[in-house]
Scaffold this motif. Structure first.
Motif, short mmCIF file in Angstrom:
data_model
loop_
_atom_site.label_atom_id
_atom_site.label_comp_id
_atom_site.label_asym_id
_atom_site.label_seq_id
_atom_site.Cartn_x
_atom_site.Cartn_y
_atom_site.Cartn_z
N VAL A 384 0.83 -1.21 0.00
CA VAL A 384 0.00 0.00 0.00
C VAL A 384 0.86 1.26 0.00
N LYS A 385 1.72 1.41 1.00
CA LYS A 385 2.45 2.68 1.16
C LYS A 385 3.44 2.95 0.03
N ASP A 386 3.92 1.89 -0.63
CA ASP A 386 4.87 2.10 -1.72
C ASP A 386 4.18 2.38 -3.06
N LYS A 387 2.89 2.16 -3.13
CA LYS A 387 2.18 2.29 -4.40
C LYS A 387 1.15 3.42 -4.42
N TYR A 388 0.77 3.90 -3.24
CA TYR A 388 -0.31 4.88 -3.19
C TYR A 388 0.09 6.11 -2.39
N ASP A 389 -0.55 7.22 -2.72
CA ASP A 389 -0.40 8.44 -1.94
C ASP A 389 -1.30 8.29 -0.71
N LEU A 390 -0.70 8.06 0.45
CA LEU A 390 -1.49 7.77 1.65
C LEU A 390 -2.36 8.95 2.06
N VAL A 391 -1.89 10.16 1.86
CA VAL A 391 -2.70 11.32 2.23
C VAL A 391 -4.00 11.33 1.43
N GLU A 392 -3.88 11.04 0.14
CA GLU A 392 -5.08 11.00 -0.70
C GLU A 392 -5.95 9.79 -0.36
N LEU A 393 -5.34 8.61 -0.25
CA LEU A 393 -6.09 7.38 -0.01
C LEU A 393 -6.80 7.40 1.35
N LEU A 394 -6.04 7.68 2.42
CA LEU A 394 -6.64 7.68 3.75
C LEU A 394 -7.51 8.91 3.98
N GLY A 395 -7.23 9.97 3.24
CA GLY A 395 -8.11 11.14 3.31
C GLY A 395 -9.51 10.79 2.83
N GLU A 396 -9.58 10.11 1.69
CA GLU A 396 -10.88 9.68 1.16
C GLU A 396 -11.57 8.72 2.12
N PHE A 397 -10.81 7.80 2.68
CA PHE A 397 -11.38 6.82 3.60
C PHE A 397 -11.92 7.52 4.85
N GLY A 398 -11.13 8.45 5.36
CA GLY A 398 -11.55 9.15 6.57
C GLY A 398 -12.78 10.02 6.36
N TYR A 399 -12.89 10.62 5.19
CA TYR A 399 -14.07 11.45 4.93
C TYR A 399 -15.32 10.59 4.78
N ASP A 400 -15.15 9.38 4.25
CA ASP A 400 -16.27 8.44 4.24
C ASP A 400 -16.71 8.13 5.67
N LEU A 401 -15.74 7.92 6.55
CA LEU A 401 -16.06 7.66 7.96
C LEU A 401 -16.82 8.83 8.57
N MET A 402 -16.39 10.04 8.26
CA MET A 402 -17.08 11.21 8.81
C MET A 402 -18.48 11.36 8.25
N ASP A 403 -18.65 11.03 6.97
CA ASP A 403 -20.01 11.07 6.39
C ASP A 403 -20.93 10.07 7.09
N LEU A 404 -20.35 8.98 7.59
CA LEU A 404 -21.12 7.98 8.33
C LEU A 404 -21.16 8.29 9.83
N ARG A 405 -20.61 9.46 10.20
CA ARG A 405 -20.59 9.96 11.59
C ARG A 405 -19.78 9.07 12.52
N ARG A 406 -18.79 8.42 11.97
CA ARG A 406 -17.88 7.61 12.79
C ARG A 406 -16.64 8.45 13.07
N TYR A 407 -16.87 9.52 13.84
CA TYR A 407 -15.85 10.53 14.06
C TYR A 407 -14.64 10.01 14.82
N ASP A 408 -14.86 9.15 15.80
CA ASP A 408 -13.74 8.64 16.59
C ASP A 408 -12.78 7.83 15.71
N ASP A 409 -13.34 7.03 14.81
CA ASP A 409 -12.49 6.25 13.90
C ASP A 409 -11.75 7.18 12.94
N ALA A 410 -12.42 8.22 12.47
CA ALA A 410 -11.77 9.18 11.57
C ALA A 410 -10.62 9.89 12.28
N ILE A 411 -10.83 10.25 13.55
CA ILE A 411 -9.78 10.92 14.32
C ILE A 411 -8.58 10.00 14.50
N LYS A 412 -8.81 8.72 14.77
CA LYS A 412 -7.70 7.76 14.91
C LYS A 412 -6.92 7.65 13.60
#
Length: 476
Positions: A384-412
């Motif tokens: 994963v880390k050698d092939k993808y831009d983690l800021v972009e990848l985990l940013g998208e994942f985290g915003y999905d979490l926030m849209d689902l109101r899973r704020y604690d997981d997004a903060i982690k």
């Protein structure tokens, strides 16, 4: 007699060979669509026609997940920006009636235009070469304006005072605003509401009885619900006033009606041959009047896409063979354009990249099975880390979490991201946003300020800090 028998044998052999080839195509299409369902969350209807006759059509998925209603070949979908082809056709009909000219400044028909707009012609609007700001590219479009109800004139007012991006005619810049303005021109010149003009002058003439305009308020029988997906979890697309786009994107239709529309464009039922040729002439960036025109798979292709509110659409035309590919979907994860191109590649025996499981889905599967810790752990693997831009990848994942109101997981997740990318303005901005939504304004302010120290023009951090300060002021 012998020659006749030989002829019959030849015809029989040819027919059987063609049937075998058709079966191969059908199997290849089915195999492809199964992959699209598995990896691209496809839900919708596809139709392929040759010489106007349906070669393959099938519906997949659900029109309503809540009511467990499957899609079928008559399901209606928003076609979003494919609406622009109807708008361009309507303009050309008015040109043929000598109600207006392509060289006319559009300001002749739309009141209170700023001086900078007065050299912009009808043709500039049709070809996305006006230089006017695209309202859907406003910085706060998704967060605020998209959720409001505007008339077409109010929508235009959002960008009225903004400077032109370039001198009209010199560049191409896709612009929904331009097509909203064309809708206003149609209404002024014809004396009819845009929807009525389209119905009377296009839909009724081709017998398209399952096509029209809607606004998320009207109850329309057979209309699919558009769905968004967040880390693999589907939910109905949030309310959006689909009349926002009006002539830029508020039509719904079916695959069968779009085939009627496609076939009418081979005749003079709607426009003269001369006007059709003009409409299908590419200008800057291969865009004509409401259509993209270019070479694909060594042949001419005319098409247009649409995407909005959980829907995706594409109408692809190969005029030399009169082959039509229509893809309509009610899933935001589906790119109807890609599917249409891939289906064409199958038909023309050309290479394409089949849908496959991606790293985001791998992270989502791990999250649902184990939790956020598994996502963090997977993101540290070399695959994963050698092939993808983690800021972009985990940013998208985290915003999905926030849209689902899973704020604690997004903060982690974002805390880990900041630790790994301390110099990233966006990573700090993400964490600030998570704390803001969680209601921890002091920490939100801290990370927005860090983001701005790293990048003083980070618009997201600027807006986030403004929101935080408003919250802090209201609480004091």
């Amino acid at each position: 007699m012998k020659k006749y028998v030989m002829f019959l044998l030849f015809v029989t052999h040819f027919t059987l060979a063609q049937q075998h080839k058709n079966k191969q195509f059908e199997r290849a299409i089915e195999e492809y669509m199964n992959l699209a369902i598995a990896h691209d969350y496809f839900s919708g209807t596809i139709l392929i026609a040759k010489q106007g006759k349906v070669y393959f059509q099938k519906a997949y998925g659900k029109a309503s997940l809540e009511l467990n209603v499957p899609n079928n070949i008559n399901t209606k979908y928003s076609i979003a920006s494919l609406t622009k082809s109807f708008t361009a056709l309507a303009i050309m009909q008015l040109v043929e009636k000598e109600k207006l000219k392509l060289t006319d400044p559009f300001s002749l028909y739309v009141s209170n235009c700023p001086d900078a707009w007065k050299t912009i012609t009808i043709q500039h609007l049709l070809t996305h070469t006006s230089g006017i700001m695209n309202f859907s590219r406003l910085p706060d479009w998704d967060e605020y304006h998209k959720k409001q109800s505007y008339t077409s004139k109010e929508l235009v007012n959002l960008v009225r005072e903004m400077p032109l991006k370039f001198v009209p005619g010199e560049e191409y810049n896709y612009c929904n605003t331009g097509y909203v303005l064309l809708g206003l021109v149609i209404e002024k010149v014809s004396g009819l509401p845009y929807a009525d003009f389209i119905r009377q002058n296009i839909l009724e003439k081709i017998g398209a009885k399952n096509t029209g305009g809607y606004n998320n308020v009207d109850i329309i029988s057979g209309l699919a619900t558009g769905y968004y997906h967040k880390i693999g979890v589907p939910f109905p697309a949030p309310y959006e006033n689909l009349e926002l786009g009006n002539a830029a994107g508020f039509i719904y239709s079916t695959a069968a009606d779009l085939l009627l529309y496609d076939q009418a464009l081979y005749t003079e039922k709607l426009l003269s041959k001369k006007s059709l040729e003009l409409m299908f002439t590419p200008y800057k960036d291969n865009y004509g009047f409401g259509w993209e025109i270019k070479q694909e798979y060594n042949r001419k292709m005319i098409g247009h896409s649409g995407s909005n509110n959980g829907f995706s659409a594409y109408l692809m035309r190969y005029p030399e063979e009169k082959i039509t590919v229509i893809v309509l979907s009610n899933s935001d994860k589906t790119r109807a354009t890609k599917i249409a191109y891939d289906l064409s590649a199958i038909l023309f025996d050309q290479p394409f990249k089949a849908p496959a499981k991606n790293v985001f889905d791998t992270l989502a599967t791990a999250y649902h099975k184990i939790g956020i810790e598994s996502v963090i752990k997977l993101s540290q693997t070399s695959q994963v880390k050698d092939k993808y831009d983690l800021v972009e990848l985990l940013g998208e994942f985290g915003y999905d979490l926030m849209d689902l109101r899973r704020y604690d997981d997004a903060i982690k997740l974002f805390t880990f991201l900041v630790e790994q990318n301390k110099d990233s303005s966006f990573a700090n901005d993400f964490l600030g946003e998570a704390y803001l939504l969680k209601g921890n304004y002091s920490l939100a302010k801290q990370y927005f300020e860090k983001a701005l120290k790293l990048d003083a023009v980070n618009e997201y951090a600027i807006r986030g800090l403004k929101k935080v300060n408003e919250k802090l002021s209201a609480n004091n």
